[in-house]
Design a protein around this motif. Structure first.
Motif, PDB file in Angstrom:
ATOM      1  N   GLN A  87       0.838  -1.182   0.000  1.00 42.38           N
ATOM      2  CA  GLN A  87       0.000   0.000   0.000  1.00 42.38           C
ATOM      3  C   GLN A  87       0.882   1.244   0.000  1.00 42.38           C
ATOM      4  OE1 GLN A  87      -2.870   0.169   3.069  1.00 42.38           O
ATOM      5  NE2 GLN A  87      -3.875  -1.737   2.496  1.00 42.38           N
ATOM      6  N   ASN A  88       0.347   2.298  -0.558  1.00 42.14           N
ATOM      7  CA  ASN A  88       1.050   3.565  -0.491  1.00 42.14           C
ATOM      8  C   ASN A  88       1.029   4.043   0.955  1.00 42.14           C
ATOM      9  OD1 ASN A  88       1.421   3.594  -3.244  1.00 42.14           O
ATOM     10  ND2 ASN A  88      -0.478   4.716  -3.643  1.00 42.14           N
ATOM     11  N   ARG A  89       2.177   4.474   1.439  1.00 45.66           N
ATOM     12  CA  ARG A  89       2.249   4.988   2.800  1.00 45.66           C
ATOM     13  C   ARG A  89       3.430   5.934   2.899  1.00 45.66           C
ATOM     14  NH1 ARG A  89       6.204   2.888   5.888  1.00 45.66           N
ATOM     15  NH2 ARG A  89       7.274   1.059   5.117  1.00 45.66           N
ATOM     16  N   TYR A  90       3.418   6.735   3.945  1.00 42.53           N
ATOM     17  CA  TYR A  90       4.520   7.653   4.200  1.00 42.53           C
ATOM     18  C   TYR A  90       5.555   6.960   5.063  1.00 42.53           C
ATOM     19  CZ  TYR A  90       1.593  11.469   2.542  1.00 42.53           C
ATOM     20  OH  TYR A  90       0.818  12.294   1.785  1.00 42.53           O
ATOM     21  N   GLY A  91       6.811   7.242   4.814  1.00 47.26           N
ATOM     22  CA  GLY A  91       7.887   6.787   5.700  1.00 47.26           C
ATOM     23  C   GLY A  91       8.021   7.791   6.835  1.00 47.26           C
ATOM     24  N   THR A  92       8.692   7.379   7.890  1.00 42.74           N
ATOM     25  CA  THR A  92       8.862   8.251   9.041  1.00 42.74           C
ATOM     26  C   THR A  92       9.601   9.522   8.650  1.00 42.74           C
ATOM     27  OG1 THR A  92       8.950   6.289  10.405  1.00 42.74           O
ATOM     28  CG2 THR A  92       9.724   8.317  11.409  1.00 42.74           C
ATOM     29  N   PHE A  93       9.062  10.655   9.035  1.00 37.96           N
ATOM     30  CA  PHE A  93       9.633  11.984   8.800  1.00 37.96           C
ATOM     31  C   PHE A  93       9.862  12.299   7.318  1.00 37.96           C
ATOM     32  CE2 PHE A  93      11.051  10.815  13.099  1.00 37.96           C
ATOM     33  CZ  PHE A  93      10.346  11.776  13.790  1.00 37.96           C
ATOM     34  N   THR A  94       9.014  11.777   6.445  1.00 34.64           N
ATOM     35  CA  THR A  94       9.132  12.102   5.018  1.00 34.64           C
ATOM     36  C   THR A  94       8.202  13.257   4.683  1.00 34.64           C
ATOM     37  OG1 THR A  94       7.453  10.456   4.459  1.00 34.64           O
ATOM     38  CG2 THR A  94       9.744   9.742   4.349  1.00 34.64           C
ATOM     39  N   ARG A  95       8.372  13.809   3.514  1.00 33.17           N
ATOM     40  CA  ARG A  95       7.529  14.912   3.047  1.00 33.17           C
ATOM     41  C   ARG A  95       6.124  14.383   2.768  1.00 33.17           C
ATOM     42  NH1 ARG A  95       8.759  19.541   3.633  1.00 33.17           N
ATOM     43  NH2 ARG A  95       7.648  20.289   1.830  1.00 33.17           N
ATOM     44  N   ALA A  96       5.145  15.180   3.116  1.00 31.55           N
ATOM     45  CA  ALA A  96       3.752  14.795   2.898  1.00 31.55           C
ATOM     46  C   ALA A  96       2.965  16.034   2.515  1.00 31.55           C
ATOM     47  CB  ALA A  96       3.168  14.150   4.154  1.00 31.55           C
ATOM     48  N   GLY A  97       2.574  16.105   1.290  1.00 35.30           N
ATOM     49  CA  GLY A  97       1.831  17.245   0.808  1.00 35.30           C
ATOM     50  C   GLY A  97       0.434  17.355   1.381  1.00 35.30           C
ATOM     51  N   LEU A  98      -0.045  16.300   1.984  1.00 38.57           N
ATOM     52  CA  LEU A  98      -1.380  16.285   2.558  1.00 38.57           C
ATOM     53  C   LEU A  98      -1.525  17.266   3.718  1.00 38.57           C
ATOM     54  CD1 LEU A  98      -4.180  14.873   2.724  1.00 38.57           C
ATOM     55  CD2 LEU A  98      -3.114  13.227   4.253  1.00 38.57           C
ATOM     56  N   PHE A  99      -0.443  17.462   4.480  1.00 45.94           N
ATOM     57  CA  PHE A  99      -0.497  18.309   5.669  1.00 45.94           C
ATOM     58  C   PHE A  99       0.103  19.686   5.398  1.00 45.94           C
ATOM     59  CE2 PHE A  99      -0.239  13.902   7.207  1.00 45.94           C
ATOM     60  CZ  PHE A  99      -1.467  13.833   7.841  1.00 45.94           C
ATOM     61  N   ARG A 100      -0.385  20.673   6.121  1.00 45.24           N
ATOM     62  CA  ARG A 100       0.011  22.057   5.926  1.00 45.24           C
ATOM     63  C   ARG A 100       1.513  22.286   6.087  1.00 45.24           C
ATOM     64  NH1 ARG A 100      -4.250  25.595   9.004  1.00 45.24           N
ATOM     65  NH2 ARG A 100      -5.709  24.537   7.673  1.00 45.24           N
ATOM     66  N   GLY A 150       3.850  20.117   5.640  1.00 45.93           N
ATOM     67  CA  GLY A 150       4.604  19.333   4.672  1.00 45.93           C
ATOM     68  C   GLY A 150       5.295  18.100   5.223  1.00 45.93           C
ATOM     69  N   THR A 151       5.072  17.739   6.460  1.00 48.19           N
ATOM     70  CA  THR A 151       5.699  16.537   7.018  1.00 48.19           C
ATOM     71  C   THR A 151       4.621  15.567   7.493  1.00 48.19           C
ATOM     72  OG1 THR A 151       7.231  15.686   8.678  1.00 48.19           O
ATOM     73  CG2 THR A 151       5.946  17.577   9.314  1.00 48.19           C
ATOM     74  N   GLU A 152       4.953  14.278   7.454  1.00 51.31           N
ATOM     75  CA  GLU A 152       3.967  13.280   7.862  1.00 51.31           C
ATOM     76  C   GLU A 152       3.884  13.149   9.375  1.00 51.31           C
ATOM     77  OE1 GLU A 152       4.539  10.059   9.369  1.00 51.31           O
ATOM     78  OE2 GLU A 152       6.602  10.615   9.602  1.00 51.31           O
ATOM     79  N   ALA A 153       4.929  13.532  10.101  1.00 52.86           N
ATOM     80  CA  ALA A 153       4.939  13.421  11.563  1.00 52.86           C
ATOM     81  C   ALA A 153       4.174  14.597  12.153  1.00 52.86           C
ATOM     82  CB  ALA A 153       6.376  13.403  12.077  1.00 52.86           C
ATOM     83  N   GLN A 154       2.967  14.353  12.594  1.00 56.11           N
ATOM     84  CA  GLN A 154       2.098  15.408  13.090  1.00 56.11           C
ATOM     85  C   GLN A 154       1.980  15.337  14.610  1.00 56.11           C
ATOM     86  OE1 GLN A 154       0.504  17.832  10.990  1.00 56.11           O
ATOM     87  NE2 GLN A 154       2.158  16.937   9.781  1.00 56.11           N
ATOM     88  N   PRO A 155       1.950  16.488  15.270  1.00 50.62           N
ATOM     89  CA  PRO A 155       1.740  16.480  16.723  1.00 50.62           C
ATOM     90  C   PRO A 155       0.302  16.086  17.044  1.00 50.62           C
ATOM     91  CG  PRO A 155       1.744  18.716  15.892  1.00 50.62           C
ATOM     92  CD  PRO A 155       2.106  17.823  14.732  1.00 50.62           C
TER      93      PRO A 155
END
Length: 176
Positions: A27-40, A42-47
């Protein structure tokens, strides 16, 4: 066509539909601390969102702030945990002469020193939690309730080495 072959045909087609390029392992998934355009940001690690409390955190925080009620069961648990985590350095009696020290490691202070006998229980809890000097933190190894149990046992060790006959009136009556 009868119901039985039709059922088998439907089940076979459903099983085959599960096979293919869209399996759970790919499945498509984000790696730890990678870029993620989904979040404002730009990182997948969200508080965590404000006000979120992780499961068990409230109980954990209460155990950290409030010592457990001292009873025989707590002292027994404290001795068990002390023997496992503390006695290698502090020794069985708390004089700072454990097996690690006998093999050349620097001796920790004796629990029977005037300074540590006067220290409050929170001091011992904080040292177990955060470490001190050469001692590392045991926060990840010893649960808060067990830290309080160890503190209670250390206090019992201190009393055992500095007891006065006046502390035990039933023993005083048996002395000559």
């Amino acid at each position: 066509m009868s119901v039985r072959p039709l059922t088998c045909l439907v089940m076979l087609s459903a099983a085959l539909a599960g096979c293919g390029d869209h399996s759970m392992s790919r499945q498509n998934r984000y790696g730890t601390f990678t870029r993620a355009g989904l979040f404002r940001d730009g990182t997948e690690a969200q508080p965590l969102p404000p006000g979120v409390v992780a499961q068990g955190d409230l109980d954990h925080s209460q155990q950290v702030t409030r010592p457990a009620r001292v009873d025989i069961a707590l002292l027994s648990r404290g001795r068990e945990r002390y023997d496992i985590y503390c006695s290698p350095c502090h020794g069985v009696s708390g004089h700072g002469n454990g097996m690690i020290v006998q093999r050349g490691f620097p001796a920790p202070p004796s629990y029977h020193s005037t300074r540590l006998r006067a220290a409050d229980a929170r001091h011992f809890f904080d040292v177990i939690t955060n470490g001190y000097g050469a001692m590392y933190s045991y926060a990840a190894r010893v649960e808060p309730r067990d830290r309080w149990a160890i503190v209670a046992y250390i206090r019992a060790l201190q009393r055992s080495q500095h007891a006065d006959v006046a502390d035990a009136p039933e023993l005083r009556s048996k002395l000559p």
